[in-house]
Scaffold this active site. Structure first.
Site, PDB file in Angstrom:
ATOM      1  CD  GLU A 227      -3.140   0.741   0.299  1.00  0.00           C
ATOM      2  OE1 GLU A 227      -2.541   1.760  -0.111  1.00  0.00           O
ATOM      3  OE2 GLU A 227      -4.359   0.574   0.133  1.00  0.00           O
TER       4      GLU A 227
ATOM      5  NE  ARG B  72      -5.562  -2.995   8.847  1.00  0.00           N
ATOM      6  CZ  ARG B  72      -5.522  -2.366   7.669  1.00  0.00           C
ATOM      7  NH1 ARG B  72      -4.950  -1.176   7.566  1.00  0.00           N
ATOM      8  NH2 ARG B  72      -6.072  -2.916   6.590  1.00  0.00           N
TER       9      ARG B  72
ATOM     10  CG  ASN C 141      -6.386   1.379   5.360  1.00  0.00           C
ATOM     11  OD1 ASN C 141      -5.670   0.383   5.398  1.00  0.00           O
ATOM     12  ND2 ASN C 141      -7.182   1.638   4.347  1.00  0.00           N
TER      13      ASN C 141
ATOM     14  CG  ASN D 235      -8.625   2.401   1.091  1.00  0.00           C
ATOM     15  OD1 ASN D 235      -7.450   2.240   1.379  1.00  0.00           O
ATOM     16  ND2 ASN D 235      -9.490   1.407   1.095  1.00  0.00           N
TER      17      ASN D 235
ATOM     18  CG  ASP E 126      -7.273   0.157  -1.910  1.00  0.00           C
ATOM     19  OD1 ASP E 126      -6.937   0.999  -1.061  1.00  0.00           O
ATOM     20  OD2 ASP E 126      -7.056  -1.061  -1.759  1.00  0.00           O
TER      21      ASP E 126
END
Length: 278
Positions: free
Chosen positions: A14, A94, A96, A142, A189
């Site tokens: 990512e 968490r 991102n 995202n 995403d």
């Protein structure tokens, strides 16, 4: 032509970001708790382990990195030192994706491991550590990006299958008047914006990245040899190379290049990223 920059097996690659201070590309393996730094000049990919799952890592003006970790936002020094800038630990949550605006602020998103609806948020983090949650009903936070003139902020909460747009005040970091820009078939995403103001969106499960005009019209789709592209960013000396991170997470039979860092040389013209000002 698609090339392989780093042949790897990242579980959840990512967050590609071109670091203008070192002419390298930063990217992360979220579930592998690792920050990668790819040097295309040398053809090397160094790895910095992190103490927690890491959603994103961005370069700092003061040197080192700022990282969106599981339990908050941390400053990572070049010598391996770490200190929390913002600590917001919640069970099952968490960090991102994250991005730095034109004034050097970090916008950091969170999500629940079980992807429970509305379980995450999007927060603005100032260089001095002051933080404010701007969206508190997010499922999978995202893509975050800005128009070339910084007058608009774009945002993706993946399950909405949309890219949303805000009016943005760079001086204050205020994002207002949220509205849909476009609907994305599939699961959008990460994304980036090019010099023309067009948005490049990675489509998780869609084996492609797509380019949308500032008006939200789909004008290009680029097929990829992996089913789970996660994000993209322009880099290289002239910001003409488009890097794409990919993932193997959840695939019973992952493609050969799943988890690798891909690059499309000379694919467009991007914009330099801003260093975190802290």
């Amino acid at each position: 032509m698609i090339e392989v920059a780093v042949r790897g097996d990242a579980t959840l690659g990512e967050g590609p970001t071109w670091d203008t201070s070192t002419s390298t590309l930063l990217w992360v393996d979220i579930l592998g708790s690792a920050v990668h730094r790819y040097d295309p000049g040398r053809g090397t990919d160094s790895v910095l382990p992190t103490p927690q799952h890491v959603g994103a890592a961005k370069p700092r003006a003061a040197g080192g990195l700022i990282a969106n970790l599981r339990d908050g936002v941390a400053l990572l020094d070049a010598d391996g030192g770490q200190r929390w800038l913002v600590y917001w630990e919640r069970e099952g949550l968490r960090g991102n994706d994250a991005a730095v605006d034109g004034a050097g602020r970090l916008w950091a998103g969170t999500m629940r491991y079980d992807t429970a609806e509305g379980g995450g948020w999007l927060a603005r983090v100032e260089p001095d550590g002051a933080a404010k949650v701007l969206l508190d009903d997010v499922t999978i936070s995202n893509g975050i990006a800005w128009s070339p003139d910084n007058a608009l902020m774009y945002y993706i909460d993946t399950p909405t299958s949309r890219v949303d747009v805000f009016d943005y005040d760079l001086a204050t970091g205020s994002a207002t008047d949220r509205r849909p820009l476009c609907t994305v078939e599939g699961s959008p995403d990460g994304m980036c914006v090019d010099a023309d103001g067009c948005l490049w969106v990675a489509v998780w499960g869609g084996s492609a990245i797509r380019r949308y005009t500032p008006e939200g019209k789909l004008d290009r789709e680029v097929p990829l040899p992996v089913s789970q592209p996660t994000a993209c960013a322009f880099g290289g000396p002239d910001f003409t190379d488009l890097y794409v991170t990919t993932a193997r997470e959840g695939l019973e039979n992952p493609e050969e290049l799943a988890g690798s860092l891909l690059v499309l040389p000379g694919f467009g013209v991007g914009l330099p990223s801003t260093l975190f000002a802290g």
